[in-house]
Design an enzyme around this catalytic site. Structure first.
Site, PDB file in Angstrom:
ATOM      1  NE  ARG A  21      17.772  24.666  45.707  1.00 37.29           N
ATOM      2  CZ  ARG A  21      19.010  25.597  46.303  1.00 37.29           C
ATOM      3  NH1 ARG A  21      19.615  26.309  45.420  1.00 37.29           N
ATOM      4  NH2 ARG A  21      19.254  25.647  47.486  1.00 37.29           N
ATOM      5  CB  THR A  57      10.252  28.415  53.809  1.00 36.28           C
ATOM      6  OG1 THR A  57      10.109  27.309  54.019  1.00 36.28           O
ATOM      7  CG2 THR A  57       8.988  29.220  54.077  1.00 36.28           C
ATOM      8  CE  LYS A  65      25.280  31.145  45.828  1.00 41.48           C
ATOM      9  NZ  LYS A  65      23.654  31.431  45.197  1.00 41.48           N
ATOM     10  CG  ASP A  78      22.445  34.602  46.892  1.00 41.32           C
ATOM     11  OD1 ASP A  78      20.973  35.125  47.325  1.00 41.32           O
ATOM     12  OD2 ASP A  78      22.665  34.211  46.013  1.00 41.32           O
ATOM     13  CE  LYS A 124      12.412  24.491  56.359  1.00 41.44           C
ATOM     14  NZ  LYS A 124      12.114  23.107  56.512  1.00 41.44           N
ATOM     15  N   GLY A 125      18.633  27.583  54.985  1.00 42.89           N
ATOM     16  CA  GLY A 125      20.192  27.268  55.016  1.00 42.89           C
ATOM     17  C   GLY A 125      20.418  26.296  54.385  1.00 42.89           C
ATOM     18  CB  ALA A 126      21.388  25.607  50.933  1.00 41.41           C
ATOM     19  CD  GLN A 157      23.226  30.721  55.664  1.00 43.18           C
ATOM     20  OE1 GLN A 157      23.802  31.032  56.387  1.00 43.18           O
ATOM     21  NE2 GLN A 157      23.488  30.118  54.591  1.00 43.18           N
ATOM     22  NE  ARG A 186      16.440  35.786  49.334  1.00 44.39           N
ATOM     23  CZ  ARG A 186      17.603  35.742  48.651  1.00 44.39           C
ATOM     24  NH1 ARG A 186      18.405  34.813  48.479  1.00 44.39           N
ATOM     25  NH2 ARG A 186      17.251  36.517  47.423  1.00 44.39           N
TER      26      ARG A 186
HETATM   27  P1  FDA Z   1      12.347  21.978  53.156  1.00 45.55           P
HETATM   28  O1  FDA Z   1      13.674  21.710  52.509  1.00 45.55           O
HETATM   29  O2  FDA Z   1      12.020  21.576  54.335  1.00 45.55           O
HETATM   30  O3  FDA Z   1      11.412  21.922  51.870  1.00 45.55           O
HETATM   31  C1  FDA Z   1       9.907  21.975  52.341  1.00 45.55           C
HETATM   32  C2  FDA Z   1       9.330  21.360  50.880  1.00 45.55           C
HETATM   33  O4  FDA Z   1       9.553  22.008  49.831  1.00 45.55           O
HETATM   34  C3  FDA Z   1       9.709  20.003  50.562  1.00 45.55           C
HETATM   35  O5  FDA Z   1       9.100  18.949  51.065  1.00 45.55           O
HETATM   36  C4  FDA Z   1       9.656  19.955  48.987  1.00 45.55           C
HETATM   37  O6  FDA Z   1       8.073  19.567  48.763  1.00 45.55           O
HETATM   38  C5  FDA Z   1       9.776  21.311  48.566  1.00 45.55           C
HETATM   39  N1  FDA Z   1      11.209  21.383  48.179  1.00 45.55           N
HETATM   40  C6  FDA Z   1      12.190  22.051  48.897  1.00 45.55           C
HETATM   41  N2  FDA Z   1      13.203  22.119  48.173  1.00 45.55           N
HETATM   42  C7  FDA Z   1      13.124  21.697  47.035  1.00 45.55           C
HETATM   43  C8  FDA Z   1      14.110  21.257  45.880  1.00 45.55           C
HETATM   44  N3  FDA Z   1      14.972  21.485  45.772  1.00 45.55           N
HETATM   45  N4  FDA Z   1      13.213  20.558  44.857  1.00 45.55           N
HETATM   46  C9  FDA Z   1      12.028  20.273  44.760  1.00 45.55           C
HETATM   47  N5  FDA Z   1      11.256  20.319  45.849  1.00 45.55           N
HETATM   48  C10 FDA Z   1      11.719  21.152  47.224  1.00 45.55           C
HETATM   49  N6  FDA Z   1      20.251  29.126  51.070  1.00 45.55           N
HETATM   50  C11 FDA Z   1      21.259  29.619  51.750  1.00 45.55           C
HETATM   51  O7  FDA Z   1      22.116  28.989  52.421  1.00 45.55           O
HETATM   52  N7  FDA Z   1      21.446  31.081  51.203  1.00 45.55           N
HETATM   53  C12 FDA Z   1      20.921  31.603  50.358  1.00 45.55           C
HETATM   54  O8  FDA Z   1      21.225  32.861  50.101  1.00 45.55           O
HETATM   55  C13 FDA Z   1      19.650  30.955  50.095  1.00 45.55           C
HETATM   56  N8  FDA Z   1      18.823  31.811  49.227  1.00 45.55           N
HETATM   57  C14 FDA Z   1      17.479  31.452  48.964  1.00 45.55           C
HETATM   58  C15 FDA Z   1      16.444  31.965  48.384  1.00 45.55           C
HETATM   59  C16 FDA Z   1      15.308  31.786  48.259  1.00 45.55           C
HETATM   60  C17 FDA Z   1      14.175  32.687  47.428  1.00 45.55           C
HETATM   61  C18 FDA Z   1      14.665  30.558  48.794  1.00 45.55           C
HETATM   62  C19 FDA Z   1      13.523  29.876  48.506  1.00 45.55           C
HETATM   63  C20 FDA Z   1      15.907  29.680  49.069  1.00 45.55           C
HETATM   64  C21 FDA Z   1      17.098  30.095  49.453  1.00 45.55           C
HETATM   65  N9  FDA Z   1      17.985  29.437  50.040  1.00 45.55           N
HETATM   66  C22 FDA Z   1      18.995  29.829  50.498  1.00 45.55           C
HETATM   67  C23 FDA Z   1      17.721  27.710  50.178  1.00 45.55           C
HETATM   68  C24 FDA Z   1      17.276  27.609  51.431  1.00 45.55           C
HETATM   69  O9  FDA Z   1      18.123  27.692  52.455  1.00 45.55           O
HETATM   70  C25 FDA Z   1      16.693  26.125  51.613  1.00 45.55           C
HETATM   71  O10 FDA Z   1      17.846  25.226  51.356  1.00 45.55           O
HETATM   72  C26 FDA Z   1      15.592  25.805  50.776  1.00 45.55           C
HETATM   73  O11 FDA Z   1      14.768  26.999  50.493  1.00 45.55           O
HETATM   74  C27 FDA Z   1      14.890  24.602  51.093  1.00 45.55           C
HETATM   75  O12 FDA Z   1      14.296  24.811  52.235  1.00 45.55           O
HETATM   76  P2  FDA Z   1      12.618  24.799  52.669  1.00 45.55           P
HETATM   77  O13 FDA Z   1      12.524  25.999  53.547  1.00 45.55           O
HETATM   78  O14 FDA Z   1      12.014  25.162  51.296  1.00 45.55           O
HETATM   79  O15 FDA Z   1      12.292  23.601  53.524  1.00 45.55           O
END
Ligand code: FDA
Length: 305
Positions: A287, A224, A98, A132, A185-187, A161, A182
């Protein structure tokens, strides 16, 4: 609403004190974080790699407020890379950084130079770095640093993102040969002016961005856990005749571990994002924001502890 409130709490010192002192937080942290020390990061990396997975390690910490802190984080990454090399793990281990942890808020040039030192240390042991992506106010600065670093370290990875409206355009610019991107979705909590609010709009954007990256000439990293998006990723790989060495899936440590192994067994490259270190609070809050079902459980345990 709940997601926004949790993400706001992630930046509130009083809530931070309350949560970091609670024993329930520690048990949740153990699910998502390898441990406090480099030795924990190396041990868990070894276990994941033995299971057929690759890793990208994150030394926890962000929003560093002084030059000494930024330098310490840079040193810590260089030490981590040495330890990984010593254990024979670099590659397949790489690191995720980061820029706010290495000084971006103080001076973007300082952060770029610190990131360059980490890229240098990574290249010296035969591996690489992914930058990141943090909140939208840093996107341009981070992409500027990326293009500077890629002059000497072309394998430096980017993160885009899908929740940002600009991202499909960014994907087009970064879908060129040799470009590791990479897609997540974005956090973070973003205003509607720059980001999609609705989950379905984020998913649609993810698919549009994925199409651009998979059709392009770069190396897409599909980050994802969403079962529908993973299935679309597998389908696009077949459609675009992508072999497993031309893209990868990525997931977070502690999330959908069975699916991580299922994808690896099916022959895909799967990289696990593995954080370690003591500064876990903002990471844990992001998370929790993704998993509101845990929040009620967590709040009840906080009150009764
Ligand atoms: P979604 O949130 O819809 O989740 C789909 C399903 O996955 C959920 O229904 C659940 O089953 C499971 N799940 C997801 N999150 C969970 C959790 N915390 N605990 C338990 N189960 C969970 N973001 C960002 O802004 N900058 C970055 O640099 C990164 N880097 C990054 C690296 C990697 C390898 C990953 C996988 C993710 C990131 N992210 C990130 C985070 C990303 O933006 C996002 O917030 C999370 O991956 C959750 O999104 P999903 O695509 O999994 O979908």
């Amino acid at each position: 609403m709940l997601r926004t409130a949790i993400l706001a709490a992630a930046r509130t010192p009083t809530v931070e004190r309350l949560i970091t002192n609670a024993s329930v937080a520690r048990s949740l942290v153990a699910r998502y974080v390898a441990g406090d020390e480099v030795a924990d990061a190396v041990r868990v990396s070894q276990e994941l790699i033995a299971d057929g997975l690759a890793v990208t390690l994150d030394q926890l910490g962000e929003d560093t407020e002084d030059e000494a802190g930024a330098a310490a984080t840079t040193e810590a990454y260089c030490g981590l890379l040495d330890a990984l090399a010593h254990a024979g793990l670099a590659p397949p281990a790489e690191v995720s950084v980061k820029l706010s942890a290495v000084g971006q808020r103080l001076d973007p040039k300082l952060a770029t130079e610190n990131a360059r030192k980490i890229c240098q240390a990574a290249a010296a042991v035969g591996t690489t770095v992914t930058l990141d992506m943090e909140d939208h106010t840093t996107t341009d600065l981070t992409l500027d640093t990326l293009s500077t670093l890629r002059v000497d370290y072309p394998s430096t990875g980017a993160v885009l993102q899908a929740y940002l409206r600009r991202t499909e355009t960014d994907c087009r610019e970064l879908a060129h040969a040799g470009s590791r991107v990479r897609l997540c979705k974005g956090a973070y909590a973003e205003p509607e002016s720059v980001g999609f609010e609705n989950a379905l709009d984020v998913d649609r954007s993810y698919v549009r961005c994925l199409n651009v990256l998979m059709a392009g000439e770069g190396y897409p990293m599909i980050a994802t856990h969403d079962p529908r998006l993973v299935a679309i990723g597998e389908e696009r790989a077949r459609w675009y005749d992508r072999t497993p060495d031309t893209f990868e899936f990525q997931m977070l440590y502690g999330v959908r571990s069975d699916e991580q192994r299922r994808l690896a067994r099916d022959g895909y490259t799967v990289r696990i994002y593995l954080p370690y270190g003591r500064d876990w609070y903002p990471y844990l809050m992001r998370r929790l924001a993704e998993r509101p079902a845990y929040v009620a459980l967590f709040a009840r345990s906080l009150v009764s502890s």
